[in-house]
Scaffold this motif. Structure first.
Motif, PDB file in Angstrom:
ATOM      1  N   ALA A 462       0.852  -1.297   0.011  1.00 26.75           N
ATOM      2  CA  ALA A 462       0.068  -0.112  -0.243  1.00 26.75           C
ATOM      3  C   ALA A 462       1.017   1.118   0.069  1.00 26.75           C
ATOM      4  O   ALA A 462       0.312   2.169  -0.657  1.00 26.75           O
ATOM      5  N   GLU A 463       1.955   1.172   0.805  1.00 30.73           N
ATOM      6  CA  GLU A 463       2.916   2.347   1.079  1.00 30.73           C
ATOM      7  C   GLU A 463       3.741   2.555  -0.392  1.00 30.73           C
ATOM      8  O   GLU A 463       3.693   3.773  -0.972  1.00 30.73           O
ATOM      9  N   ARG A 464       3.972   1.429  -1.037  1.00 33.49           N
ATOM     10  CA  ARG A 464       4.735   1.681  -2.501  1.00 33.49           C
ATOM     11  C   ARG A 464       3.619   1.975  -3.449  1.00 33.49           C
ATOM     12  O   ARG A 464       3.998   3.105  -4.091  1.00 33.49           O
ATOM     13  N   ALA A 465       2.385   1.685  -3.367  1.00 28.46           N
ATOM     14  CA  ALA A 465       1.267   2.239  -4.158  1.00 28.46           C
ATOM     15  C   ALA A 465       1.290   3.588  -3.853  1.00 28.46           C
ATOM     16  O   ALA A 465       0.951   4.504  -5.096  1.00 28.46           O
ATOM     17  N   ALA A 466       0.961   4.175  -2.649  1.00 29.40           N
ATOM     18  CA  ALA A 466       0.939   5.505  -2.340  1.00 29.40           C
ATOM     19  C   ALA A 466       2.002   6.303  -2.767  1.00 29.40           C
ATOM     20  O   ALA A 466       1.899   7.409  -3.395  1.00 29.40           O
ATOM     21  N   GLU A 467       3.302   5.607  -2.545  1.00 34.02           N
ATOM     22  CA  GLU A 467       4.470   6.349  -2.905  1.00 34.02           C
ATOM     23  C   GLU A 467       4.490   6.634  -4.517  1.00 34.02           C
ATOM     24  O   GLU A 467       4.700   7.700  -5.036  1.00 34.02           O
ATOM     25  N   GLN A 468       4.020   5.505  -5.131  1.00 32.63           N
ATOM     26  CA  GLN A 468       3.996   5.648  -6.750  1.00 32.63           C
ATOM     27  C   GLN A 468       3.021   6.611  -6.981  1.00 32.63           C
ATOM     28  O   GLN A 468       3.352   7.550  -8.032  1.00 32.63           O
TER      29      GLN A 468
END
Length: 585
Positions: A462-468
């Motif tokens: 989720a964090e990677r998706a948010a960061e992306q």
């Protein structure tokens, strides 16, 4: 021990003996005394009646015994090298009395002297004290606390003086005390009977008159008819209800008497035959009397045997039933059938009366056997009770009825083995339980770790998706800004082109701050507060072309009017950086 200030043979000594259990009575109590039976001792203790002592017995037995004791005591003192002192004492309870012919001052060695007897002397020479004396020595040791007793057999002369050492065992002392306890119980229930001075010898039936027959070819004179009538009356008067030893003795005597009658009739018949060839009436009468005498004899002979066996069986059966009742009472006290009645049989009492003739002797021997059996049963019950009380957890002994009679040390060892086995089993169970719990906890931890890792992975995704998404938004914003910059640059280029087409003009001059604006200052810290979260240093501002105007202590000062310039410079710098990032991406 309670020492009594009395001398043997005195009235005071006899008075003390009358209220205690005496060492010299121990063999009779145990049923092994040669002159006094256990039944006779019960009678004397119950009634206080003792046999009279004749002058002859007093002089040649008791007085002689004391003389021999003194001589023997001197011999033993010479052998020991230590003096011996006659002493009379009871145990601490005052219940058991003993009289010693001699004891050391420290009561470690005692002496007991018996008048010379070849049988006793032979046993002493072999180093053994006969059992009919040993129980007396056991009680002396128990009362005085002696280590050993010098047992002497003597007539007062060195040639006929022998001795040996005697030591007892805890088991014999315990047996002695148990015997006296059983004796007390029997004494409480004992009903005295008049003592029998002599054993019955039997009484023959009334003597018959002499049979007189004279014949001279015929019977010339005879009292046969009167003889027959009298004989038959005597036969019918003979007692056949045998109850006592006297009854049996009478019957046995009558059997012999009847045989004598038969023999006399045979003799009379032969005498008559010698005088005449045939006298039918005479012979028929004689045969009738003889047959009656024979019938009486056979009946009595059979009756004596069967009734004596019946009485013997009754004595044995009665004793056996008394033992079974005693065992039943013990089992009731113990709370279970722990003493098996099958462990005892009537055969033990049958063995006790084997070879005995009189009923009194049978009763006495059976009484001794019964007392000993009760003592054994009591000891067994005490052992069972002690074994049961030694077990705190009876679940360790589900087979208690089978193991309860074991010796205390063996029983304790068996229970300890079971305690250890249970402890080991419990330890194994706990270890298995701990292993099960550990495995469950480990599996639970692994599940939790997997779940935690999954959650971490989910959050990370989720964090990677948010960061992306954020990065994509930032890139879009940068592109937008770049497009704005490009548009501005195009506009500026267009403006420049237009400007070039216009006449040259004076370069733009930044507005000059008013004197008030030039005078107003601001610290670097205040600038950073306004630009928060952006933080600048004096060196960084210098790179942007902004120089400080002074210092106030440690604070760097700038013009208040420079804040706008700083913002413009930052915007330019950031725009340049964005363009570089976009180009690099």
């Amino acid at each position: 021990m309670i020492e009594l200030n009395v001398q043997q043979g005195t009235p005071e000594w006899h008075a003390a003996r009358a209220t205690t259990h005496n060492a010299s009575e121990a063999p009779a109590m145990m049923g092994v005394h040669k002159q006094c039976s256990r039944t006779e001792l019960l009678f004397m203790k119950k009634t206080g009646i003792t046999p009279d002592v004749s002058d002859w017995v007093q002089r040649f037995l008791f007085d002689k015994g004391h003389e021999v004791e003194a001589i023997a005591r001197q011999m033993i003192e010479d052998s020991l090298g230590e003096e011996l002192y006659p002493v009379v004492a009871t145990d601490d309870s005052g219940k058991y009395l003993a009289s010693s012919d001699g004891a050391t001052m420290l009561f470690d060695v005692g002496m007991e002297c018996k008048l010379w007897s070849e049988e006793t002397a032979a046993s002493v020479r072999a180093g053994q004290v006969p059992d009919y004396h040993a129980w007396q020595l056991d009680q002396q040791i128990a009362v005085f606390g002696l280590e050993k007793i010098i047992f002497v057999c003597s007539d007062g002369t060195p040639e006929r003086t022998v001795w040996c050492e005697y030591r007892t065992t805890p088991e014999r002392i315990a047996r002695l005390m148990a015997g006296w306890e059983q004796f007390d119980r029997d004494l409480a229930d004992y009903v005295p009977e008049a003592p029998k001075a002599d054993a019955p010898i039997g009484r023959a039936p009334e003597s018959l008159p002499a049979l007189r027959i004279e014949v001279t070819g015929m019977v010339t004179a005879s009292n046969l008819a009167a003889f027959q009538e009298h004989a038959l009356a005597v036969f019918r008067s003979i007692n056949t209800d045998l109850q006592t030893d006297a009854d049996f003795a009478d019957a046995e005597k009558a059997v012999k008497w009847a045989k004598e009658v038969e023999d006399k009739l045979d003799g009379a018949k032969q005498h008559a035959l010698s005088q005449t060839a045939s006298i039918d009436e005479l012979f028929r009468t004689i045969d009738t009397i003889k047959d009656e005498a024979r019938a009486v004899r056979l009946k009595l002979d059979k009756l004596v045997k069967t009734e004596k066996e019946a009485r013997k069986l009754h004595i044995v059966s009665q004793a056996y039933q008394a033992l079974l009742d005693h065992i039943g009472n013990l089992n009731q006290r113990l709370g279970g059938q722990f003493i098996p009645s099958g462990a005892y049989s009537a055969a033990m009492f049958g063995e006790a009366v084997k070879g005995l003739k009189s009923l009194d002797s049978m009763r006495d021997k059976v009484g001794v056997a019964l007392a000993n059996a009760k003592v054994d049963a009591n000891a067994l019950a005490d052992r069972i009770d002690a074994n049961r009380k030694s077990v705190e957890d009876m679940s360790l002994a589900p087979d208690f009825a089978q193991i309860c009679t074991k010796a205390p040390e063996d029983f304790a060892a068996l229970i300890q083995v079971r305690v250890n086995q249970r402890k080991e089993a419990e330890e194994r169970r706990l270890a298995a339980e701990r292993e099960r719990i550990r495995a469950e906890e480990e599996a639970k931890a692994q599940r939790a770790a997997r779940e935690a890792q999954a959650e971490i992975d989910r959050k990370a995704a989720a964090e990677r998706a948010a960061e992306q998404a954020k990065l994509d938004a930032e890139r879009a914003e940068l592109r937008r800004q770049q497009e704005a910059v490009d548009a501005e640059q195009r506009r500026q280029r267009e403006a420049e082109n237009v400007q070039r087409m216009k006449p040259a003009a004076q370069p733009a001059v930044e507005p000059t701050p008013t004197p008030a604006e030039s005078a107003a200052t601001i610290t670097l810290g205040k600038i950073n507060e306004r630009l928060s979260p952006i933080s600048l240093s004096a060196a960084g501002l210098a790179e942007l072309g902004i120089q400080p105007v002074g210092r106030e202590r440690s604070a760097v000062l700038y013009r208040e009017s420079d804040v706008g310039r700083i913002c413009t410079a930052l915007i330019r710098h950031l725009s340049t950086v964005c363009v570089q990032l976009l180009e690099a991406a």
